[in-house]
Each structure stands twice: as C-alpha cells, then as structure tokens.
Design a protein around this motif. Structure first.
Motif, short mmCIF file in Angstrom:
data_model
loop_
_atom_site.label_atom_id
_atom_site.label_comp_id
_atom_site.label_asym_id
_atom_site.label_seq_id
_atom_site.Cartn_x
_atom_site.Cartn_y
_atom_site.Cartn_z
N SER A 5 0.85 12.18 -9.60
CA SER A 5 -0.03 13.35 -9.64
C SER A 5 0.73 14.62 -10.01
N PHE A 6 2.08 14.58 -10.02
CA PHE A 6 2.85 15.75 -10.42
C PHE A 6 2.93 15.89 -11.94
N LEU B 282 0.84 -1.21 0.00
CA LEU B 282 0.00 0.00 0.00
C LEU B 282 0.87 1.25 0.00
N ALA B 283 1.96 1.22 0.79
CA ALA B 283 2.84 2.39 0.85
C ALA B 283 3.46 2.67 -0.51
N ILE B 284 3.93 1.59 -1.17
CA ILE B 284 4.55 1.78 -2.49
C ILE B 284 3.53 2.33 -3.49
N ALA B 285 2.32 1.72 -3.48
CA ALA B 285 1.29 2.16 -4.42
C ALA B 285 0.90 3.61 -4.16
N SER B 286 0.76 3.99 -2.87
CA SER B 286 0.37 5.37 -2.55
C SER B 286 1.45 6.34 -3.00
N THR B 287 2.73 5.99 -2.75
CA THR B 287 3.82 6.87 -3.16
C THR B 287 3.83 7.03 -4.67
N ALA B 288 3.65 5.92 -5.37
CA ALA B 288 3.65 5.98 -6.83
C ALA B 288 2.52 6.89 -7.32
N LEU C 117 -8.28 6.62 -7.72
CA LEU C 117 -7.37 5.57 -7.28
C LEU C 117 -6.78 5.93 -5.92
N ARG C 118 -6.38 7.20 -5.75
CA ARG C 118 -5.78 7.62 -4.48
C ARG C 118 -6.80 7.54 -3.35
N GLN C 119 -8.05 7.87 -3.68
CA GLN C 119 -9.13 7.75 -2.70
C GLN C 119 -9.26 6.30 -2.24
#
Lengths: 326, 203
Positions: free
Chosen positions: A36-37, A25-31, A53-55
């Motif tokens: 988003s930039f 989850l951490a890797i996916a959230s960071t990605a 997806l981020r939600q």
C-alpha cells in the motif's frame, strides 16, 4: 517432516495447523500493507483492489481467531459459537422477510426453542434425532403456531419464508459443529480438521470464482439472478476447489481420490446454494444482506459470508456419514 | 449499582436482539441541548433510542414516559427512574396544572429530551398526527435543537400486546435539526415535524 507431523498427538497437529494458517495470514497481511506504500505508477483501481484484499484478509484473521478460540475451549464452546452465528444469520434473514403480527409466536419458537434444541442435539450427539428434528417436527409445529394465531393472509408465503430461514440458518449451520463429533476410525479428536477442510475448500472455490469473474469479465449466465455468475468461471472454481481438497487429503480421514470427490460435493453444494440465496435476495429486492443492500436494517452481511457454508455443510455431513458408514 | 447493572444488561439485550444501529444522517451526535422526537410504535422505542445514543449523550438525555403506564408497578417505576432517568408526563390534563411542566423543568435544568409527539403507540404505516407538546416546548425554549428521528422495524420486535421480543435488526435514523420559524402556525409546524420524521424512513 511428514514423519515428524505423524508423531505428534492430534492436539499438537491441530495446533500446528493453526500456527501455519496464522503464519500465512500474517505474511499476506504484511505484504499487502507494504504494497500500500507504492503509490507511483499505479492507478486508483489497483489501490481499490488492494483495499478490498486487505479487508478480506482482516475478515479472515478474525474468522480464524474465532475458530482457534473455539477449538481451544472445546466442542461445547465451538457449538455455542456456531449457535450464535446461526442466531445472527437468522436475524438477518428474518429482518428482510416481511412478517406479520401473526408470525410473532412462530418467530419466538424459531429463535428461542428450535435453535437451542437443534444445537443441544448436536452437543449431545443425538444424530438420529438431529437430522430429522427440523424437517419433521419443526416443519409441522411452526405452521401450527401460525394457524393458531388466526391470520391467513399470505399464509403459505409467510410460513415458507420462515421455514426456509430455519433450514438455511439453523439446520445448515448446525451441521458444521456436528462434523466435530463424527467418529471416523483412527481419527479421534481430529474433527477440527474436517471443519477446516470443509470451510477452506468451500471458501477457496468461492474466492476463485469471485476473482476469476473480475478478471475474465464474462457475461453473466443467469442475469436475472446474478450479475456475476458464469458457468465457465464456476467450473474453474469447482475444479480448483476440488484440487485443493485433494491436496489437503492428508489432514482428513479420506484418501486423495475420496477427498477430491468430497471437496467437489461440498463446492457444488456451496456455490449452488450461494446462487439460490442470490435469487432469494433478488426476490426481496436487495443485492446483499449487508449494508450495501438495505442500509436501514443495519445488517452487516454475515449471511453473505456464510450462505455457501449453510448449504455445503449438511450435504457434506450426510455424504460423509453415508459413504463411510459412521 | 443495581441500576448500573440493569442498564448494562438492557444495553446488551437490545444490541443482541436488534443491533441498535444509530445512523446520524442529518447531524452528528453532539453534546448540545436537544429534543429528539421520533415515531412511536412500541414500548421498546424508549429503550431503543436510548441504546442508539452514544454513552456520553445517554447520561444527559432523558426520555419522556407516560405516568399512568410507567408508574403502575414498582418495577416499572424503578426502571424508568433509576435506569432511564425518565421524565414523567400525564397523558390527560388534570385540573389546572400544565402537563408539560415537568418537561419544561427538565429543559430549564439543561437536560436533553426524547419525545414521542404522537402521544400513544400507533400501529399504522405512518405516524399519527403530532400533539402540541413539541410546539409549545419549541416556543418556550427556542435555543434547544430539535432533531427528528425514525425508528425502523421495532414494531416487529415486540408488537403491541406481546411479551417476548423477537430478534430483528432495527435502526434509529437521526435527521437534520429543524427549528420553529418566526410566526409559524402550530398545526403547520407540527405537520412539518411529522413530515421530517417520515422522510427519514427512506434515506
């Protein structure tokens, strides 16, 4: 690696599982955060999808955190947690079903008597009574409370709705913590894996269906009930969910073939249950229990998230007990 | 201390049972002197709107409580005084004194008020006709902002005559502020206020 995992105690194995899930989850959230930039060369639709997806990831982090806390604190806390979940789900269900004054006593019974007793039966492992308490005793007691209130207008309809709410929100959800307490041979203290297996398999099936529906854009098969449901994508979701179940067989007491079958059963019950709940929502004139539907109620759509689980859990529980004789 | 604990307990209880969602539809929550007026279907209305207000506004907003009912027992009196900081109002006019005087005093001190202009709890679909109190206060305190509010579903949580509440999601919708127009008739204003409250039901 495999040998290393096998040598761990069950507690360490479950802890490892949580570390892995949190890591993913951490890797996916960071990605997703880094993506988003990238503003140029992408259109608004892409950004909207990324936001979705981020939600979804944020919700998943919360859910896993809650599961983790529940596991750390022991089965009693896990049980209480699911009891609360069931309370909130039933609150949403009842909010959108019209009740009359005469239903007040039955509702009090449902929330403050039936719900605690059902989860207490789970906690004390009275599985014989636990499986029949709602369908036999409550099924009789609630209409009686309604009849004693002396209001016969739309009597059958009102009672049916209440009973349904109880079966879905209380009876269904109470089977999830019950999985924690099932005794498979050589599988002591590992009930958490079984819950994880069920939740993960059903959610994968639902997510795959959701994503495929968006991508393939097939016409809905039953447009009266759902604007998105399609047999083709459903089948793909089922196949993928079952395969995921097969891959995860090493954390369950099942052999790979059995795990595929159990995952298939859970996915079928979950996705079909979701469809049933959609029909119910259509009947009430909303598309979601949450804010998008009837904003006035302030419902936050918890039932939209857990309805598949509500249907999958009892069927999964019983087929496991019946087949393995535990 | 005890009152503080009680208010925490009540806040928690109401949120657990009803969600107590506030929807600021026509105006933001703002620390100006206001009169919130809402439909009245249950005793829980008072607690409901009190919970829906943000913490900062809760301290400066005082609900109106019917004197005959809320001072009947010491507990009821304590809870309305110490926890809600309510203003008592006589529902029946006694002798010469103006029943609105306590409300006017509170407004003169700068407090905001929560008012149920129907006077008593109704159980019909639409609110009953509003009583004149709102008009008189608006006339005497033209600088106070009048905010209509609709409390949804609360009559299902605790219908008249029941003691145990049932968990059902409720919300309070706050509408756009309204004012007494120059030279507006009493009845016309009260009907307009009632319509403003009813209109919030469907937003």
């Amino acid at each position: 690696m495999n040998q290393f995992l096998r040598n761990l105690t069950p507690t360490q194995q479950v802890a490892t599982l949580f570390v892995i899930v949190f890591g993913i989850l951490a890797i996916a959230s960071t990605a997703a955060f880094l993506m988003s930039f990238r503003q140029q060369s992408r259109d608004d639709a892409w950004h909207a999808e990324l936001k979705d997806l981020r939600q979804l990831l944020r919700t998943s982090v919360y859910m896993v955190a809650v599961f983790w806390i529940a596991w750390v604190m022991g089965p009693a806390v896990a049980n209480t947690l699911f009891a609360l979940l069931s309370f909130f789900a039933l609150r949403e269900f009842i909010t959108l079903s019209p009740t009359r004054r005469g239903d007040h006593r039955s509702l009090v019974l449902a929330f403050f008597v039936v719900l605690p007793i059902q989860f207490w039966l789970v906690a004390t492992r009275r599985f014989d009574l636990f499986t029949v308490f709602v369908p036999v005793y409550v099924f009789f007691a609630l209409p009686l409370a309604s009849a004693l209130a002396g209001d016969t207008q739309r009597f059958l309809e009102r009672n049916a709705k209440l009973q349904w709410g109880i079966v879905v929100c209380i009876y269904g959800l109470s089977h999830v913590p019950a999985l924690l307490l099932l005794d498979f041979r050589n599988y002591e203290d590992k009930g958490a894996f079984l819950v994880f297996f069920l939740v993960f398999v059903v959610q994968s099936c639902m997510v795959v269906q959701h994503v495929l529906t968006r991508r393939l854009k097939r016409p809905p098969s039953i447009p009266q009930v759902s604007g998105s449901f399609n047999w083709h994508t459903w089948l793909l979701g089922m196949v993928l969910g079952s395969l995921v179940g097969g891959l995860m067989s090493f954390i369950t007491p099942f052999k790979p073939g059995q795990a595929v079958a159990m995952a298939f059963v859970a996915c079928a019950a979950g996705s079909m249950g979701h469809l049933v709940m959609k029909a119910l929502k259509r009947d009430r004139g909303v598309t979601a229990w949450g804010a998008r539907g009837v904003a006035v109620t302030g419902a936050n759509g918890l039932l939209d998230r857990v309805d598949a689980l509500c249907f999958a859990a009892p069927i999964f529980f019983h087929s496991a007990r019946w087949y393995f004789g535990v | 201390m005890l009152a503080k604990l009680m208010s925490f307990f009540l806040l928690g209880l109401v949120r657990l049972l009803t969600g107590a969602q506030a929807r600021w539809y026509g105006c933001p929550p703002k620390a100006e002197q206001r009169i919130y007026f809402a439909n009245h279907q249950s005793h829980a209305d008072l607690v409901m709107i009190w919970t829906a207000l943000p913490e900062e506004l809760r301290g400066i907003t005082r609900p109106i409580a019917a004197k005959d009912y809320w001072t009947k027992t010491p507990f009821k009196q304590w809870i309305t005084t110490a926890v809600f900081n309510a203003v008592y109002v006589d529902r029946e006019r006694k002798g010469e004194e103006d029943p609105l005087q306590p409300l006017a005093d509170a407004l003169a001190r700068g407090d905001s008020l929560i008012l149920f202009p129907e006077g008593t709890r109704g159980n019909a679909e639409d609110p009953q006709p509003f009583k004149a109190g709102l008009y008189n206060l608006a006339l005497r305190f033209p600088q106070v902002v009048l905010v209509p509010a609709w409390i949804a579903n609360i009559q299902r949580v605790m219908p008249k005559g029941e003691v145990v509440p049932v968990p059902i999601l409720c919300s309070v919708t706050f509408g756009a502020p309204m004012q007494l127009e120059p030279g507006e008739e009493r009845r016309a204003f009260l009907d307009r206020a009632r319509q403003a409250v009813i209109a919030l039901r469907d937003v």
